[in-house]
Design a protein around this motif. Structure first.
Motif, short mmCIF file in Angstrom:
data_model
loop_
_atom_site.label_atom_id
_atom_site.label_comp_id
_atom_site.label_asym_id
_atom_site.label_seq_id
_atom_site.Cartn_x
_atom_site.Cartn_y
_atom_site.Cartn_z
N ALA A 88 50.83 16.77 16.25
CA ALA A 88 51.47 16.36 15.59
C ALA A 88 52.91 15.24 16.30
N ASP A 89 53.44 15.68 16.83
CA ASP A 89 53.98 14.85 17.70
C ASP A 89 54.25 13.67 17.74
N ASP A 90 52.88 13.99 18.37
CA ASP A 90 52.23 12.22 18.64
C ASP A 90 51.87 11.49 17.07
N LEU A 91 51.64 12.04 16.08
CA LEU A 91 51.46 11.16 14.83
C LEU A 91 52.59 10.54 14.47
N GLU A 125 50.47 13.86 7.80
CA GLU A 125 50.08 15.03 7.26
C GLU A 125 49.61 14.58 6.49
N GLY A 126 48.75 14.82 5.46
CA GLY A 126 47.74 14.21 4.94
C GLY A 126 47.23 13.12 3.79
N ALA A 127 48.46 12.14 3.86
CA ALA A 127 47.63 10.23 4.11
C ALA A 127 47.59 10.11 5.01
N LEU A 128 46.77 11.18 6.23
CA LEU A 128 45.61 10.10 7.01
C LEU A 128 44.55 10.86 7.33
#
Length: 353
Positions: A339-342, A170-173
């Protein structure tokens, strides 16, 4: 400039009702942030309403609220929560409804619901602030040509040095896609496709060997101060504190800031409902939110509150108009679905050489 709290008829009517409850429990995140909330909202409310505000702190999430509601043993009244948690808790029926029409209007009479930023008020939340995760840097490392865009974070040739990054997708992507040319409005649409995810990780690969990973909010300022990194992702409030209190030579890159909304919620089944509602009304008055801003660098999410903030403080706030260009509003629904997948893909990517 010190904003003046406009109580008016609110003090005469609302507070006489709330005085019937002798105490409410207000729960927030502790530290300087909660200290500032007590100074600007809790203590003035106690003085005006005659209601004791007992403070407690937590680490977020909804597990404790769920437990209290399900066991019919509610000990918290008002809780400062992130939008994602409020959305989940509201869906589970763990929060009282909040009528936007009951909130104090802007000084010019604009109804509160029209004074808020998008998603700033909902059926279970009266929003108070927005904070951001953004790129910051040590000015001493880039004299003469300072970075200004998210793309500069990925440009190791023009802006050399290690990069600090939170150990999370989260944020980085989001930043990887922005740096690769995706418009802020399209980030989550692109990231919602397999090709978009691959594109984001390919961009992250270009700086992977230069990344120093961090996990707690206090680390970026220390990494920058020690010279371990020249740029880092960080929470704006933490860097603001380092700049103001410790006089560190840091600066923000507002381009690509990922904004997160927080607000006040009332726990379902509270025995002090009226007093809790009164506290939320008072704490979300524009003038009260304006007083919170310079103490925390969290941006008020009511337009009239932003207008009351000292112009010297505005450049440090996520919700200041000058800082909105290139901003991304964190998509709660997207991260709830992906969220879970990423997180799994991120963990695999971390392990790859």
């Amino acid at each position: 400039m010190k904003p003046v709290v406009r109580l008016g008829l609110l003090a005469a009517s609302v507070f006489s009702v709330s005085a019937m409850a002798s105490q409410i429990t207000f729960v927030s995140w502790g530290g300087n942030y909660q200290d500032a909330q007590e100074r600007t909202a809790a203590k003035p409310f106690m003085s005006k309403a005659g209601v004791q505000v007992r403070s407690d702190s937590y680490n977020g999430g909804i597990a404790q609220i769920r437990s209290q509601v399900q066991t019919n043993n509610v000990s918290w009244d008002v809780v400062d929560m992130q939008l994602a948690d409020i959305t989940r808790a509201c869906d589970e029926g763990l929060l009282e409804k909040i009528n936007p029409a009951s909130l104090v209007p802007a000084p010019n009479g604009t109804p509160a619901k029209n004074d808020y930023v998008a998603n700033g008020v909902s059926e279970c939340m009266a929003g108070n602030i927005a904070w951001s995760s953004l790129i910051t840097y040590n000015k001493d490392k880039f004299k003469g040509s300072e970075p200004a865009k998210v793309a500069d974070f990925f440009d190791l040739k023009k802006y050399p040095g290690k990069r600090g990054l939170r150990k999370s997708p989260e944020g980085a992507l989001e930043w990887a896609l922005l740096a690769d040319g995706v418009a802020p409005a399209d980030v989550y649409k692109v990231l919602g496709t397999p090709a978009g995810v691959d594109r984001a990780f390919r961009k992250l690969n270009t700086i992977k060997s230069s990344i120093v990973w961090w996990e707690t909010g206090s680390q970026p300022a220390q990494l920058l101060a020690d010279g371990e990194v020249t740029m880092s992702s960080a929470y704006n409030g933490r860097i603001y504190a380092a700049m103001m209190q410790d006089k560190k030579p840091f600066a923000f890159i507002w381009d690509g800031q990922v904004k997160y909304i927080e607000g006040y919620a009332i726990v379902k089944g509270t025995k002090n409902l009226q007093a809790a509602q009164d506290f939320v009304k008072f704490a979300t008055e524009p003038a009260v939110l304006a007083k919170l801003a310079p103490l925390t660098a969290n941006g008020p999410i009511r337009s009239s509150a932003v207008a009351m903030v000292d112009p010297k403080v505005l450049p440090y706030l996520p919700t200041a108009p000058v800082n909105q260009k290139g901003a991304v509003d964190s998509d709660v629904a997207f991260w709830a679905d992906h969220a879970d997948d990423l997180n799994q893909k991120f963990a695999v990517w971390l392990g790859q050489k």
